[in-house]
Design an enzyme around this catalytic site. Structure first.
Site, short mmCIF file in Angstrom:
data_model
loop_
_atom_site.label_atom_id
_atom_site.label_comp_id
_atom_site.label_asym_id
_atom_site.label_seq_id
_atom_site.Cartn_x
_atom_site.Cartn_y
_atom_site.Cartn_z
N TYR A 80 0.85 -1.20 0.00
CA TYR A 80 0.00 0.00 0.00
C TYR A 80 0.88 1.24 0.00
CZ TYR A 80 -5.00 -0.39 -0.02
OH TYR A 80 -6.29 -0.53 -0.43
N GLU A 82 -0.50 4.84 -0.63
CA GLU A 82 -1.29 6.04 -0.93
C GLU A 82 -0.43 7.28 -0.79
OE1 GLU A 82 -4.66 5.84 1.65
OE2 GLU A 82 -5.67 4.36 0.39
N ASP A 225 -6.77 13.31 -25.39
CA ASP A 225 -6.76 11.92 -24.92
C ASP A 225 -6.13 11.10 -26.04
OD1 ASP A 225 -7.27 9.31 -24.30
OD2 ASP A 225 -9.44 9.54 -24.04
N THR A 251 -3.68 5.90 -22.25
CA THR A 251 -3.58 4.58 -21.63
C THR A 251 -2.17 4.07 -21.90
OG1 THR A 251 -4.45 3.54 -23.63
CG2 THR A 251 -6.03 3.95 -21.86
N LYS A 254 -2.10 0.18 -24.94
CA LYS A 254 -2.45 0.05 -26.36
C LYS A 254 -1.14 0.12 -27.16
CE LYS A 254 -7.03 1.73 -25.58
NZ LYS A 254 -7.83 2.17 -24.80
N ARG A 260 -2.03 -2.74 -18.52
CA ARG A 260 -3.32 -2.07 -18.55
C ARG A 260 -3.29 -0.94 -17.53
NH1 ARG A 260 -7.62 -3.41 -21.20
NH2 ARG A 260 -6.39 -5.01 -22.22
#
Ligand SMILES: Cc1ncc(COP(=O)(O)O)c(C=O)c1O
Length: 439
Positions: A80, A82, A225, A251, A254, A260
């Site tokens: 973790y 954050e 985008d 992203t 791709k 991903r």
């Protein structure tokens, strides 16, 4: 044979080896995934075989390298963290900080960006975080019409986003261009807070300077985008909006050929707004195993070989275009300047869905897709969308593209001929076996 200079030959199930230490603590000894959970193991294996024995032409997909898979399947998933490097809510982040900082530095270098946030879990949350960083609920955003190539997150009425922000949409012209005079007119009329460009199914490059001029005149933020074309932009093969635009999202899975995930690039003065919007605004703990995978993918994309890859992706798409044009297919937007093509197949007497189903039987995977102002419904549209990132990663070139386009042409002409479909499936498999990627 592995095509990017990495060492292979570690056995068929190499990526699963990484799971063994974890499983050993579950009271099941040093069991592999194969031994512990054969259901999942076998399904992964079947999917690997499907990917390797068929032709993947879905333009939003790619095949990641073994180093990227290794990072994604690593023990970094346990942590973790954050917050951001040097400023976390949890202890024990000293190595995680280094991983994320390397990823950020490589992302900035790759795109020439002043700031990068590499935490977005995928493309949809990256856009959502960017919108909330730039707008308040009720504000207006001018983006590309979804039927003309825009993405769901660019304001489709079924999304939550469409209930929060007011999306206004511009369309392409009948010859597939962006009508900047119309965009200017719409900007003057609707006074958007953000002018958005970018797409999921448009096959041309964009003139970002013209968007910027219109946005400056309207006092709007600029956002691009580039989810689909991120790898081609990073390689310098397509126009790069980063230096002119306020915010650029992409992203990473791709054309960038990473895990991903998503990423937001922005000008330095927007860095804090973007970072706060991603965390704590939208997300909790970042997926550091995926961030490590992104870092590895960015290192690959910084190599000269990646530029060659991007060039070949685009050359391959051009070959498909030429063969389809020679066989009287209707290409939307007049053809391709990137990695993908959108075709209206109804003049051939078949719907996009029917062609997708027939091609599945022939071992060729693409997706049905709406065409601009499609009169047919989304689940049975007029078009198909296809692209070259996966087949190019496998090492296929012009000669193979010609064969692929010829097969698609044969299927279009006889989609119900089971004998033909099965013959093509065998031929496709033969071709694929010459271009194995995962062993
Ligand atoms: C332009 C664009 N933006 C955003 C997304 C959303 O990405 P994801 O599916 O990772 O949420 C996509 C996905 O296809 C896309 O094409």
């Amino acid at each position: 044979m592995y095509r990017f200079g990495y060492v292979s030959g570690r056995g068929e199930h190499y990526p699963f080896i990484l799971l063994i230490p974890v499983l050993s603590r579950l009271g099941v000894g040093w069991m592999s995934l194969k031994e512990f959970d054969p259901d999942i193991f076998n399904l992964i294996l079947k999917e690997k075989i499907r990917q390797m024995q068929g032709l993947e032409l879905i333009p939003s997909e790619n095949f990641v390298s073994i180093p990227v898979l290794e990072a994604m399947g690593s023990i970094l998933t346990n942590k973790y963290s954050e917050g951001y490097p040097g400023n976390r809510y949890y202890g024990g982040c000293e190595f995680i900080d280094e991983v994320e900082q390397i990823c950020i530095d490589r992302a900035k270098k790759l795109f020439g960006a002043e700031h990068a946030n590499v935490q977005p879990l995928s493309g949809a949350p990256m856009n959502e975080a960017a919108y909330y960083a730039l707008m308040n609920p009720g504000d207006t955003i001018l983006g590309m019409d979804l039927g003309h190539g825009g993405h769901l997150t660019h304001g489709h009425p079924v999304t939550h986003l469409a209930k929060v922000f007011k999306f206004i949409r511009y369309k392409t012209t009948p010859d597939g261009k962006i009508d900047f005079e119309n965009v200017r007119k719409m900007a003057r009329e609707h006074k958007p807070k953000v002018i958005l460009c970018g797409y999921s199914a448009y096959s041309r490059d964009l003139d970002y300077r013209q968007f910027k001029e219109i946005a400056d005149e309207a006092g709007a933020f600029t956002m691009a985008d580039i989810a689909h074309i991120g790898g081609l932009v990073a390689a310098g093969e397509m126009n790069n909006p980063v230096k002119d635009f306020d915010v650029v999202t992409t992203t990473t899975h791709k054309t960038l050929r990473g895990p991903r995930g998503g990423m937001i690039l922005c000008r330095a003065e927007l860095a804090s707004r973007i970072d706060k919007s991603v965390f704590p605004g939208l997300q909790g703990g970042p997926h550091e195993n995926l961030i490590a995978g992104k870092a590895v993918a960015f290192k690959e994309a910084l190599q000269p070989a990646f530029r060659e890859y991007a060039r070949q992706v685009m050359k391959n798409a051009k070959v498909l275009e030429e063969v389809f044009k020679a066989n009287d297919f209707h290409l939307c937007f007049g053809g391709t300047e990137n990695h993908m093509l959108l075709m209206d197949v109804t003049p051939k007497g078949i719907s996009g869905k029917e062609l997708q189903v027939a091609l599945d039987k022939a071992g060729i995977t693409l997706n049905k897709n709406m065409i601009p102002d499609d009169p047919r419904p989304p689940m049975n549209p007029s078009g198909v969308r296809l692209g070259t990132p996966c087949v190019t990663t496998r090492g296929m070139k012009e000669k193979e593209m010609k064969r692929i386009a010829d097969w698609i042409n044969e299927v279009v002409n006889a989609p119900n001929d089971e004998k033909l479909l099965s013959r093509i499936k065998t031929e496709v498999r033969g071709l694929c076996e010459q271009f194995m990627f995962y062993h």
